[in-house]
Design an enzyme around this catalytic site. Structure first.
Site, short mmCIF file in Angstrom:
data_model
loop_
_atom_site.label_atom_id
_atom_site.label_comp_id
_atom_site.label_asym_id
_atom_site.label_seq_id
_atom_site.Cartn_x
_atom_site.Cartn_y
_atom_site.Cartn_z
N CYS A 80 23.28 41.19 54.06
CA CYS A 80 23.41 42.25 55.06
C CYS A 80 22.09 42.64 55.68
CB CYS A 80 24.09 43.48 54.44
SG CYS A 80 23.25 44.07 52.96
N TRP A 100 30.69 39.93 47.61
CA TRP A 100 30.53 38.64 46.94
C TRP A 100 29.12 38.08 47.05
CZ3 TRP A 100 28.71 35.33 50.50
CH2 TRP A 100 29.05 35.56 51.84
N ASN A 101 28.30 38.56 48.01
CA ASN A 101 27.03 37.88 48.25
C ASN A 101 25.96 38.18 47.21
OD1 ASN A 101 26.90 40.49 49.26
ND2 ASN A 101 25.63 39.95 51.02
N GLU A 116 27.18 40.59 63.63
CA GLU A 116 26.52 40.07 62.43
C GLU A 116 26.97 38.64 62.18
OE1 GLU A 116 25.49 41.85 58.01
OE2 GLU A 116 27.45 42.28 58.89
N LYS A 152 35.56 47.43 41.43
CA LYS A 152 36.37 46.31 41.89
C LYS A 152 35.42 45.29 42.53
CE LYS A 152 38.10 44.90 45.62
NZ LYS A 152 38.05 43.42 45.41
N PRO A 153 35.18 44.16 41.85
CA PRO A 153 34.33 43.14 42.46
C PRO A 153 35.09 42.39 43.55
CG PRO A 153 35.16 42.38 40.34
CD PRO A 153 35.64 43.79 40.51
N ALA A 154 34.35 41.67 44.38
CA ALA A 154 34.97 40.86 45.42
C ALA A 154 35.90 39.82 44.79
CB ALA A 154 33.89 40.18 46.26
N GLU A 212 27.16 51.42 52.08
CA GLU A 212 26.16 50.47 52.58
C GLU A 212 26.94 49.42 53.36
OE1 GLU A 212 24.34 46.95 52.76
OE2 GLU A 212 24.19 47.14 50.58
N LEU A 213 26.88 49.54 54.70
CA LEU A 213 27.77 48.79 55.57
C LEU A 213 27.04 47.67 56.31
CD1 LEU A 213 29.77 51.90 56.86
CD2 LEU A 213 30.22 50.47 54.86
N GLY A 217 29.83 46.67 51.94
CA GLY A 217 30.70 45.73 52.65
C GLY A 217 30.66 45.99 54.14
N SER A 218 31.70 45.57 54.82
CA SER A 218 31.73 45.64 56.27
C SER A 218 31.94 47.06 56.77
CB SER A 218 32.83 44.73 56.83
OG SER A 218 34.10 45.30 56.59
#
Length: 463
Positions: free
Chosen positions: A265, A132-133, A365, A156-158, A231-232, A209-210
């Site tokens: 991130c 979402w960011n 984080e 799939k978007p947030a 990309e975490l 994401g996470s």
């Protein structure tokens, strides 16, 4: 039918209520994507390039509209949203050029009767899950190389920010990219993620994401041996060496730490300052932070928008309270503007001093506008602190001594490093992390590689 209510995090206004796709609808979308792939893979690279350039131009024509969508569903200041649209478009522009540079090669054979040819072909249908960011940039950073390579693409978007992605894909269709070549699905992450990992049609998953969610996707993708780009999470250190230009370092720290209210991130999460300049740096940073304005991103001159939701807000507050309880000094901030009825959560930019590594804010984080400052005595100690977490996405350091700079470059275990640079990301540069911060790279010439398969042909009996 399950629905998603898309809400403005600054005001609580319901922007739109959209239907989640059912399992059967998602399976049909994936089937259509496979059909689209078979056609798109045969479209010549110059035509794919042209369509991508047309898409980029169309996005720029709608920049004001798209930026407003981002600000309303994400909360970031409008000026930042405009910057995100430009950043998102830069990936499409870059990969439109890379589409026509997917080269094969001929390898000298060990026999005069043979010839060896290596060619590249698209990997297949690609599924993306985006955060979402950065609802525009994280989508185009994945879609552009996929389409350039000849892959079909579904995203799939947030759940918090689908409207930006939906509009971007509408614009792609308007310029002639086929509807079954670039698609979206809306739904809950675990449900859609499992359908993606189980699908026989999807050959690659790309996720931002996470780290915990990334690990689940990796595990579930093993059954069908899917290719992955991950990309975490990050926990970026920012190191201030004694010889640094402190005024410049402060200005870059503000850019890195407080963009999107610290909800990125790669933002600086741990500020490590040489003990000989920590007082001066802390004073200058605090003065700069006190000039930042908190408010609705649609208002003029706002620097810090809302936190995306209550869960994110609670994590920030818990970290600050933990730090203060363990001896941290609040130089500024630690103030909040909360309206739970309308689900709006504002955190005023905060600077904390007297930080130590036992505090949660040094281990987890933050994703918020909190700047914790910890001192170090030697460069070796700074590196040890910086490398002490499982994360290795981004790091920053400020020094004018080239020997110290090269030492830090060589010893910091991070995929992205800014030397006297608080904003190193660019479409033409490889973006990605080390350790538990991810797999693979996005951007640059490296960014199209994960969307391509290598095929080796040995031709015999030529004489």
């Amino acid at each position: 039918m399950e629905t998603l209510k898309i809400m403005n995090p600054a005001t609580g206004e319901i922007l739109k209520e959209i239907s989640c796709h059912t399992e059967q609808e998602i399976k049909l979308i994936l089937e259509n994507g496979q059909t689209g792939f078979k056609k798109w893979a045969k479209v010549n690279a110059h035509e794919r390039s042209r369509l991508l350039k047309d898409w980029a131009r169309k996005i720029q024509e709608h920049k004001a509209e798209l930026a407003e969508i981002i600000t309303k569903e994400n909360g970031k200041p409008l000026s930042e949203a405009v910057g995100e649209i430009n950043y998102a478009t830069s990936y499409i522009d870059w990969y439109a050029e890379e589409a026509v540079r997917i080269y094969g090669r001929t390898i000298p054979a060990s026999s005069e009767t043979k010839r060896i040819v290596v060619s590249r072909q698209p990997i297949g249908m690609v599924a993306a899950i985006t955060p979402w960011n950065f609802p525009a940039a994280m989508m185009t950073r994945k879609a552009a190389p996929a389409l350039a390579a000849g892959c079909s693409f579904v995203v799939k978007p947030a759940e918090e920010t689908p409207l930006t992605t939906m509009r971007l894909i509408e614009l792609a269709h308007e310029v002639g990219i086929p509807t079954d070549v670039i698609q979206y699905v809306n739904g809950q992450g675990p449900v859609v993620g499992k359908l993606f990992t189980d699908s026989e049609f999807i050959r690659k998953i790309t996720f931002t994401g996470s780290t915990p969610v990334g690990k689940v996707l990796m595990k579930n993708s093993a059954e069908t041996v899917k290719h992955l780009t991950m990309e975490l999470g990050g926990h970026a250190p920012l190191i201030i060496v004694e010889d640094a230009d402190l005024d410049y370092a402060v200005s870059q720290t503000i850019i890195s730490k407080f963009r999107n209210a610290g909800q990125t991130c790669v933002c600086a999460n741990r500020i490590l300052v040489d003990e000989n300049v920590i007082e001066a740096f802390s004073e200058k940073l605090t003065a700069a932070v006190n000039k930042l304005t908190v408010g609705n991103g649609m208002d003029t001159n706002v620097d810090i928008g809302p936190i995306i939701n209550e869960k994110g807000f609670n994590k920030i507050v818990a970290q600050v309270e933990d730090a203060v309880a363990k001896g941290a000094e609040v130089l500024t901030g630690n103030k909040y503007d909360v309206n739970k009825e309308q689900s709006s959560f504002f955190v005023y930019p905060t600077v904390l001093k007297n930080i130590d590594v036992s505090m949660a804010i040094m281990q987890e984080e933050t994703f918020g506008p909190i700047a914790p400052i910890i001192s170090f005595k030697t460069i070796e100690e700074a590196v040890e602190i910086a490398n002490s977490t499982p994360y290795g996405l981004a790091a920053y350091f400020f020094t004018n001594d080239y020997r110290v700079g090269m030492y830090l470059h060589d010893h910091l275990d991070f995929g992205i490093i800014g030397w006297n640079d608080g904003a190193p990301s660019a479409a033409h540069s490889p973006f990605g992390g080390m350790k538990e911060s991810g797999l693979g790279r996005e951007g640059g010439i490296e960014g199209i590689e994960p969307y391509l398969e290598t095929k080796y042909l040995s031709i015999g009996n030529l004489v």
